[in-house]
Enzyme design. Structure first.
Site, PDB file in Angstrom:
ATOM      1  N   ASP A 152      -2.078  -3.969  -0.796  1.00  0.00           N
ATOM      2  CA  ASP A 152      -2.998  -5.100  -0.782  1.00  0.00           C
ATOM      3  C   ASP A 152      -4.363  -4.675  -0.244  1.00  0.00           C
ATOM      4  O   ASP A 152      -4.494  -3.684   0.484  1.00  0.00           O
ATOM      5  CB  ASP A 152      -2.446  -6.230   0.082  1.00  0.00           C
ATOM      6  N   LYS A 153      -5.370  -5.467  -0.566  1.00  0.00           N
ATOM      7  CA  LYS A 153      -6.745  -5.143  -0.187  1.00  0.00           C
ATOM      8  C   LYS A 153      -6.902  -4.970   1.317  1.00  0.00           C
ATOM      9  O   LYS A 153      -7.694  -4.134   1.784  1.00  0.00           O
ATOM     10  CB  LYS A 153      -7.683  -6.242  -0.706  1.00  0.00           C
TER      11      LYS A 153
END
Length: 233
Positions: free
Chosen positions: A102-103
């Protein structure tokens, strides 16, 4: 392989740029100045130079990156920087991330152009171990740990595979999972009434994140690491 394709694969420029370099006499094959990008070469045997620099062809390349926050695990994105944008200009253009983080997640990410290996490592039936260092909103109870290690309902058709929890401190654990479902770690902790403050992947299969890699840095895998990955498939 065609000479112009070889030069493009080696990131010496676009097809038109390498053809222009060949016309200018800047490319040699076996010590002889090349005349055409269509010339066939044996990339494993022929000695090829570009602007006087000898090029060593490798079909596949493998990198370990310590992914920083704020970049996405993709080759292109319209709204954010990608992990590929962190690679130096002389890296191959056909590299992609194996799976995703995930970012807002940091840590170990494998980058390669070996599609077959990536497919096998990510295949659902392989159950490759992934270990995350998790900072929690509050400590886990013994019953929470038991639920995680037995498998929890995160809203999918089936519960998660049994995980492994190692308590490091009151609010810190190592969580080992064997799947790669969307937002899986966060959803697992939410399922037991907890939240994730910080998340970092420290291992993927046999690969351990190198301590010397700062966030955003990367290195090529060693021959031993590549061999272990191949055996793990």
């Amino acid at each position: 392989m065609r000479l112009d394709k070889f030069l493009c694969d080696m990131n010496m420029g676009t097809r038109s740029q390498v053809k222009a370099a060949i016309r200018q006499g800047l490319v040699t094959v076996g010590g002889v100045t090349a005349k055409s990008g269509e010339q066939k070469i044996d990339e494993a045997v022929d000695e090829i130079t570009f602007r006087g620099k000898k090029l060593q062809y490798r079909k596949y390349v493998y990198y370990m990156m310590n992914k920083p926050k704020g970049v996405v695990s993709a080759t292109v994105d319209n709204t954010a920087d990608t992990v590929i944008s962190l690679l130096k200009e002389n890296c191959r253009k056909d590299i992609f991330p194996v799976g995703r983080l995930d970012k807002d997640v940091t840590g170990l990410l494998l980058l390669t152009n070996d599609g077959a290996m990536a497919h096998r490592l990510l295949a659902p039936g392989r159950h490759v171990d992934k270990v995350y260092h998790v900072t929690l909103e509050h400590p886990l109870s013994k019953s929470d740990i038991c639920r995680l290690e037995e498998g929890v309902d995160i809203g999918d058709d089936i519960i998660t595979l049994p995980a492994r929890v190692t308590v490091l401190d009151r609010n810190e654990i190592l969580l080992t999972i064997h799947e790669g479902k969307f937002h899986q770690v966060k959803r697992m902790l939410f399922a037991v009434g907890n939240g994730v403050v910080n998340l970092k992947r420290i291992s993927f299969g046999c690969l351990q994140l190198s301590a010397e890699l700062k966030e955003g840095e990367y290195r090529e895998l060693t021959a031993a690491e590549i061999a272990m990955l191949s055996q793990e498939e």
